[in-house]
Scaffold this motif. Sequence first.
Motif, PDB file in Angstrom:
ATOM      1  N   SER A   1       8.767 106.101  38.624  1.00  0.00           N
ATOM      2  CA  SER A   1      10.212 106.306  38.505  1.00  0.00           C
ATOM      3  C   SER A   1      10.604 106.464  37.040  1.00  0.00           C
ATOM      4  CB  SER A   1      10.976 105.122  39.112  1.00  0.00           C
ATOM      5  OG  SER A   1      10.689 104.998  40.491  1.00  0.00           O
ATOM      6  N   PRO A   2      11.535 107.370  36.749  1.00  0.00           N
ATOM      7  CA  PRO A   2      11.964 107.557  35.361  1.00  0.00           C
ATOM      8  C   PRO A   2      12.657 106.315  34.818  1.00  0.00           C
ATOM      9  CG  PRO A   2      12.632 109.419  36.741  1.00  0.00           C
ATOM     10  CD  PRO A   2      12.164 108.335  37.665  1.00  0.00           C
ATOM     11  N   THR A   3      12.361 105.989  33.574  1.00  0.00           N
ATOM     12  CA  THR A   3      13.062 104.926  32.860  1.00  0.00           C
ATOM     13  C   THR A   3      13.513 105.482  31.518  1.00  0.00           C
ATOM     14  OG1 THR A   3      10.968 104.114  31.938  1.00  0.00           O
ATOM     15  CG2 THR A   3      11.773 103.061  33.956  1.00  0.00           C
ATOM     16  N   ARG A   4      14.511 104.827  30.935  1.00  0.00           N
ATOM     17  CA  ARG A   4      15.057 105.313  29.671  1.00  0.00           C
ATOM     18  C   ARG A   4      15.126 104.191  28.656  1.00  0.00           C
ATOM     19  NH1 ARG A   4      20.745 107.519  30.532  1.00  0.00           N
ATOM     20  NH2 ARG A   4      20.891 105.674  31.843  1.00  0.00           N
TER      21      ARG A   4
ATOM     22  N   SER B   1       7.928  93.668  25.652  1.00  0.00           N
ATOM     23  CA  SER B   1       9.339  93.990  25.456  1.00  0.00           C
ATOM     24  C   SER B   1      10.114  93.673  26.726  1.00  0.00           C
ATOM     25  CB  SER B   1       9.501  95.478  25.116  1.00  0.00           C
ATOM     26  OG  SER B   1      10.865  95.849  25.110  1.00  0.00           O
ATOM     27  N   PRO B   2      11.349  93.206  26.583  1.00  0.00           N
ATOM     28  CA  PRO B   2      12.173  92.992  27.780  1.00  0.00           C
ATOM     29  C   PRO B   2      12.637  94.303  28.410  1.00  0.00           C
ATOM     30  CG  PRO B   2      13.453  92.565  25.795  1.00  0.00           C
ATOM     31  CD  PRO B   2      12.043  92.783  25.359  1.00  0.00           C
ATOM     32  N   ARG B   3      12.507  95.396  27.672  1.00  0.00           N
ATOM     33  CA  ARG B   3      12.920  96.704  28.179  1.00  0.00           C
ATOM     34  C   ARG B   3      11.777  97.350  28.943  1.00  0.00           C
ATOM     35  NH1 ARG B   3      18.448  97.818  27.847  1.00  0.00           N
ATOM     36  NH2 ARG B   3      19.255  96.868  25.939  1.00  0.00           N
ATOM     37  N   LEU B   4      12.042  97.754  30.185  1.00  0.00           N
ATOM     38  CA  LEU B   4      11.003  98.341  31.021  1.00  0.00           C
ATOM     39  C   LEU B   4      10.414  99.590  30.385  1.00  0.00           C
ATOM     40  CD1 LEU B   4       9.406  98.457  33.644  1.00  0.00           C
ATOM     41  CD2 LEU B   4      11.342  99.653  34.709  1.00  0.00           C
ATOM     42  N   TYR B   5      11.250 100.408  29.751  1.00  0.00           N
ATOM     43  CA  TYR B   5      10.767 101.648  29.137  1.00  0.00           C
ATOM     44  C   TYR B   5       9.674 101.353  28.113  1.00  0.00           C
ATOM     45  CZ  TYR B   5      10.775 105.905  26.296  1.00  0.00           C
ATOM     46  OH  TYR B   5      10.395 107.023  25.602  1.00  0.00           O
ATOM     47  N   PHE B   6       9.916 100.396  27.217  1.00  0.00           N
ATOM     48  CA  PHE B   6       8.929 100.083  26.182  1.00  0.00           C
ATOM     49  C   PHE B   6       7.755  99.288  26.744  1.00  0.00           C
ATOM     50  CE2 PHE B   6      12.825 100.661  23.589  1.00  0.00           C
ATOM     51  CZ  PHE B   6      12.370 101.685  22.779  1.00  0.00           C
TER      52      PHE B   6
ATOM     53  N   ARG C   1      10.559 113.832  38.284  1.00  0.00           N
ATOM     54  CA  ARG C   1       9.219 113.870  37.696  1.00  0.00           C
ATOM     55  C   ARG C   1       9.223 113.696  36.176  1.00  0.00           C
ATOM     56  NH1 ARG C   1       7.264 118.290  37.402  1.00  0.00           N
ATOM     57  NH2 ARG C   1       5.198 117.508  36.890  1.00  0.00           N
ATOM     58  N   THR C   2      10.266 113.131  35.615  1.00  0.00           N
ATOM     59  CA  THR C   2      10.325 113.014  34.161  1.00  0.00           C
ATOM     60  C   THR C   2       9.448 111.889  33.612  1.00  0.00           C
ATOM     61  OG1 THR C   2      12.331 111.666  34.401  1.00  0.00           O
ATOM     62  CG2 THR C   2      12.628 114.023  33.961  1.00  0.00           C
ATOM     63  N   ALA C   3       8.840 111.097  34.474  1.00  0.00           N
ATOM     64  CA  ALA C   3       7.926 110.044  34.017  1.00  0.00           C
ATOM     65  C   ALA C   3       6.528 110.264  34.589  1.00  0.00           C
ATOM     66  CB  ALA C   3       8.451 108.668  34.424  1.00  0.00           C
ATOM     67  N   ASP C   4       6.220 111.506  34.924  1.00  0.00           N
ATOM     68  CA  ASP C   4       4.992 111.828  35.649  1.00  0.00           C
ATOM     69  C   ASP C   4       3.840 112.170  34.697  1.00  0.00           C
ATOM     70  OD1 ASP C   4       3.414 112.172  37.849  1.00  0.00           O
ATOM     71  OD2 ASP C   4       4.135 114.182  38.323  1.00  0.00           O
ATOM     72  N   GLY C   5       3.533 111.264  33.773  1.00  0.00           N
ATOM     73  CA  GLY C   5       2.376 111.450  32.906  1.00  0.00           C
ATOM     74  C   GLY C   5       2.635 112.400  31.749  1.00  0.00           C
ATOM     75  N   ILE C   6       1.533 112.888  31.147  1.00  0.00           N
ATOM     76  CA  ILE C   6       1.658 113.696  29.934  1.00  0.00           C
ATOM     77  C   ILE C   6       2.189 115.093  30.211  1.00  0.00           C
ATOM     78  CG2 ILE C   6      -0.173 112.422  28.761  1.00  0.00           C
ATOM     79  CD1 ILE C   6      -2.043 114.751  29.356  1.00  0.00           C
TER      80      ILE C   6
ATOM     81  N   ARG D   1      23.730 118.489  31.046  1.00  0.00           N
ATOM     82  CA  ARG D   1      23.179 117.530  30.084  1.00  0.00           C
ATOM     83  C   ARG D   1      23.561 116.105  30.471  1.00  0.00           C
ATOM     84  NH1 ARG D   1      24.225 119.634  24.448  1.00  0.00           N
ATOM     85  NH2 ARG D   1      22.347 120.850  24.914  1.00  0.00           N
ATOM     86  N   ALA D   2      24.796 115.935  30.910  1.00  0.00           N
ATOM     87  CA  ALA D   2      25.237 114.606  31.339  1.00  0.00           C
ATOM     88  C   ALA D   2      24.564 114.194  32.646  1.00  0.00           C
ATOM     89  CB  ALA D   2      26.757 114.592  31.498  1.00  0.00           C
ATOM     90  N   GLU D   3      24.424 115.138  33.577  1.00  0.00           N
ATOM     91  CA  GLU D   3      23.846 114.805  34.880  1.00  0.00           C
ATOM     92  C   GLU D   3      22.337 114.571  34.801  1.00  0.00           C
ATOM     93  OE1 GLU D   3      26.908 116.962  37.976  1.00  0.00           O
ATOM     94  OE2 GLU D   3      25.221 118.143  37.224  1.00  0.00           O
ATOM     95  N   PHE D   4      21.658 115.286  33.917  1.00  0.00           N
ATOM     96  CA  PHE D   4      20.210 115.120  33.776  1.00  0.00           C
ATOM     97  C   PHE D   4      19.841 113.918  32.911  1.00  0.00           C
ATOM     98  CE2 PHE D   4      19.322 119.962  34.344  1.00  0.00           C
ATOM     99  CZ  PHE D   4      19.500 119.824  35.706  1.00  0.00           C
ATOM    100  N   ARG D   5      20.799 113.387  32.159  1.00  0.00           N
ATOM    101  CA  ARG D   5      20.472 112.334  31.191  1.00  0.00           C
ATOM    102  C   ARG D   5      19.927 111.079  31.856  1.00  0.00           C
ATOM    103  NH1 ARG D   5      24.876 112.385  27.708  1.00  0.00           N
ATOM    104  NH2 ARG D   5      23.701 113.850  26.429  1.00  0.00           N
ATOM    105  N   ASP D   6      20.419 110.741  33.038  1.00  0.00           N
ATOM    106  CA  ASP D   6      19.937 109.535  33.717  1.00  0.00           C
ATOM    107  C   ASP D   6      18.434 109.594  33.956  1.00  0.00           C
ATOM    108  OD1 ASP D   6      22.375 108.329  33.759  1.00  0.00           O
ATOM    109  OD2 ASP D   6      22.873 108.893  35.819  1.00  0.00           O
ATOM    110  N   ALA D   7      17.919 110.792  34.180  1.00  0.00           N
ATOM    111  CA  ALA D   7      16.483 110.947  34.426  1.00  0.00           C
ATOM    112  C   ALA D   7      15.701 111.210  33.146  1.00  0.00           C
ATOM    113  CB  ALA D   7      16.244 112.089  35.413  1.00  0.00           C
ATOM    114  N   GLY D   8      16.384 111.467  32.040  1.00  0.00           N
ATOM    115  CA  GLY D   8      15.691 111.770  30.794  1.00  0.00           C
ATOM    116  C   GLY D   8      15.259 113.217  30.674  1.00  0.00           C
ATOM    117  N   LEU D   9      15.852 114.110  31.470  1.00  0.00           N
ATOM    118  CA  LEU D   9      15.528 115.536  31.387  1.00  0.00           C
ATOM    119  C   LEU D   9      16.410 116.171  30.313  1.00  0.00           C
ATOM    120  CD1 LEU D   9      13.854 117.851  32.694  1.00  0.00           C
ATOM    121  CD2 LEU D   9      15.824 118.272  34.179  1.00  0.00           C
TER     122      LEU D   9
END
Length: 417
Positions: A19-22, A90-95, A291-296, A335-343
């Motif tokens: 799942s995407p995280t930011r 880190s307490p942040r899931l992303y990091f 798929r924004t967190a789907d590997g390299i 840009r605003a709608e894609f931001r939640d996913a990091g796209l």
Amino acid sequence: MTEPLPRPKRKNPQARTRSPTRPPELRSRAALGLTAAAAEGRFALQRCAGCGGFLYPPRDACAHCLSTDLRWTDADPMGELLAETTVHVSPRLYFRERAPWRVGTVALDAGPVILAHLHPDLPRRARVRIEARLDRSGQAVLVALPQTPTPHMEEAPLMRELSADPRHRRVLIADARAPNAAALAAALRDAGAAEIFAGEAEGWRSHPGRAALEALGVHVLPLDVTDTSSVRELAGEIGGKTDILIANARFIRPGGALARADTAFARDEIEVNYLGLMRLAQAFGPAMCARTADGINSAVAWVNILSVNALSAAPEFGGFCASQAAAHSLSQTLRAEFRDAGLRVMNVYTGPTEDDWHQPLPPPKVTPEALARATIDGLKRGLEDVWCGDIACDFRDRFRRDPRVLERETTMGGEGP
């Protein structure tokens, strides 16, 4: 030193997609100036008009003289690494998912001491070069890089997170018939794209660009951006493996409102330039966001090729400019709608391009090759706004100085001798 990025293994279709995280995205209003500069690839800091000093972190008043006249100014990016640490927890899931994460403090030659992410090739107590990049939340972060570029530097995991590099990624070019399609495909191939698709409307009708695309190994697939069924059908076929989408479809005809006898061309311009973009977003956007967190080789960027006249119309192409303004507004919404996913949404603004419809206009014009180079460079640097060509850059500067003056300059013309 950073090792070359290996070609990713074929994904197990039964494995769960992460799942995407930011990273944290909250910033003060003052700090958004740093983000605005980073979106164009600039490293800028606040500079006090009273005492002349550079400030960091961003603030509302100068810490030295209390002046509130603080102007964002491009700063010297060189500095010296003072201290560093490596974050393992880190307490942040992303990091936490990307640990260990190297950070440190840098004394800039411009004066301030800043906190920055550190490139893995950076030795201790070294001279560094600072770049402002956009992270997955669309906010600016500072990255300390080696003073002299090292081999494969951009392939480090940190840099992949802060860019949209096409290397090992699959790219869809929306319109194979566009004059820039072959140049974009060639530039993407040279940048290491794993697979390139190109959408083609009316496949029964030949065009000179098709042979060039096929010679480059591009997969030409049916896609008509004015047909919702066509867009959805292709999205069902390749939407789940599209990492970068380049929306280059364009319909352009000269004339404004009074120069045209009816609204036929205006409808076509809206259908392709605005509604076509919306159809692509509705069909491909959800799968790319998932798929924004789907590997390299995750989904990473959405690219819109826009005329700089989306900001202020040129009357001789008034109808086209109106459709570009609509597309520009839609790109901000995306840009605003894609931001939640990091796209990331990247807009490439061009002046007059080298094509049949701009043929009567004098140079300079943007060639397909120049547009392709600017697009790839913007992806590699993780930009959101790319200004391609001298006219686009001049237009940008005049728009920022005074939009109303620019409107008069572009619409009033001048009298003859």
